[in-house]
Design an enzyme around this catalytic site. Structure first.
Site, PDB file in Angstrom:
ATOM      1  CB  VAL A   1      -1.003  -0.177   1.286  1.00 60.02           C
ATOM      2  CG1 VAL A   1      -2.125  -1.240   1.291  1.00 60.02           C
ATOM      3  CG2 VAL A   1       0.080  -0.166   2.288  1.00 60.02           C
ATOM      4  CE1 TYR A   2       3.831   1.235   4.167  1.00 62.35           C
ATOM      5  CE2 TYR A   2       6.263   0.903   3.513  1.00 62.35           C
ATOM      6  CZ  TYR A   2       5.132   0.858   4.630  1.00 62.35           C
ATOM      7  OH  TYR A   2       5.416   0.382   5.874  1.00 62.35           O
TER       8      TYR A   2
END
Length: 326
Positions: free
Chosen positions: A52-53
């Site tokens: 999710v970065y």
């Protein structure tokens, strides 16, 4: 750089890790390349990321940089899955989601395996044994070499680690990742005791108190800092209160006495805490990362450690302490 075993496993990692939270969003390819090369040349191996970065851009950028800049075999790549952007369901620890997320991470990273795969967050809506089965399937299929969890509280970590040790064929948890610094010592209540007892190594995130322990915010908020960033200012703000200021002052005093920087003092303190394998440092550029890596030569005197322990001690009473001392 010194290498340490992650928990009670054969996986060895550099005792400082490189974080990629801002890669692909605030950190562009040029700065990321400079940091990765600087880290590698200093003997660093552990590079931490997550699916999710920057909505996957961090993994994608890391994958591109491994394709020629730094040999894949020299790095210990750690990524995470389970945190989702859906506002109605912030976590998804289902077996189906996790394995699909791992495949997507491998595609973005351009590799056939990750060295450490972690469940990003505990999912109360999925049976824990289903979540943990995804870890076993990842290892058995060769897509992950070692596994762990992140952001689990004490009882969640103890339950997960014990489950994995309870039957042959399940994969031992190698590590757990969560925030830990002089400004955030909550891990010491239950997570660290559980990790030490069960042989799980701790990977502290935000070991510099979200940048506050460097002392940069003592008098003002630098214009180029995360505290001045529209989307990261709320991340920094909780550590700008009076209690934090008192601790930062103590770190600065210790640094002056040792002729080093507050960053070095704060990072050396958390790096050498019992149970810690490798603090994960997120830097904005290679210059900041070099400053963090300079801690390799520093070991804090015992009296400095005791003073910092005292000034930053959290209030832990019953039932965390021996009842007879209360």
């Amino acid at each position: 750089m010194e290498q340490r075993h992650l928990g009670r496993t054969g996986l060895r990692v550099s005792r400082i890790g490189l974080g990629t939270l801002t890669w692909g969003r605030d950190t562009d390819e040029h700065d990321a390349a400079d940091m990765l090369k600087t880290f590698w040349e200093a003997g660093g191996t552990l590079v931490d990321t997550a699916d999710v970065y920057a909505d996957g851009e961090a993994e994608y950028l890391l994958g591109r940089l491994m394709d020629g800049l730094v040999p894949r075999r020299d790095l210990v790549i750690s990524t995470k899955a389970g945190s989702v952007a859906d506002p109605d369901r912030r976590v998804d620890g289902s077996r189906g989601h996790l394995l699909a997320a791992l495949d997507a991470s491998l595609a973005r990273l351009g590799t056939d395996h990750v060295d450490l795969w972690q469940i990003h967050v505990y999912d109360p809506g999925t049976p824990l044994e289903e979540t943990l089965q995804a870890l076993d399937l990842a290892v058995n299929s060769g897509r992950a070499r070692y596994v762990g969890v992140a952001n689990f509280c004490g009882w969640q970590l103890a339950k997960a680690a014990t489950w994995q040790l309870a039957a042959p064929g399940r994969t031992r948890l190698a590590g757990t990742q969560l925030e830990y610094s002089l400004l955030q010592r909550g891990a010491e209540r239950e997570v660290l005791p559980a990790a030490l007892d069960l042989g799980v190594g701790l990977l502290p995130s935000s070991p510099l108190g979200r940048g506050v322990l460097t002392g940069k915010y003592r008098h003002t908020t630098p214009a180029d800092s995360r505290g001045a960033s529209e989307h990261l200012a709320p991340f920094v703000e909780p550590y700008l209160d009076d209690t934090a200021c008192h601790i930062v002052d103590a770190v600065t005093t210790a640094a002056d006495g040792l002729a080093v920087t507050p960053l070095q003092v704060a990072l050396a303190w958390v790096r050498d805490r019992p149970g810690v394998a490798a603090p994960v440092v997120g830097a904005r550029n290679a210059q900041q990362l070099t400053a963090a890596l300079s801690v390799e030569a520093l070991s804090l005197p015992d009296e400095i450690c005791r003073a910092l322990d005292d000034v930053s001690a959290p209030v832990h009473r019953y039932p965390d302490h021996d009842w007879s001392t209360l």
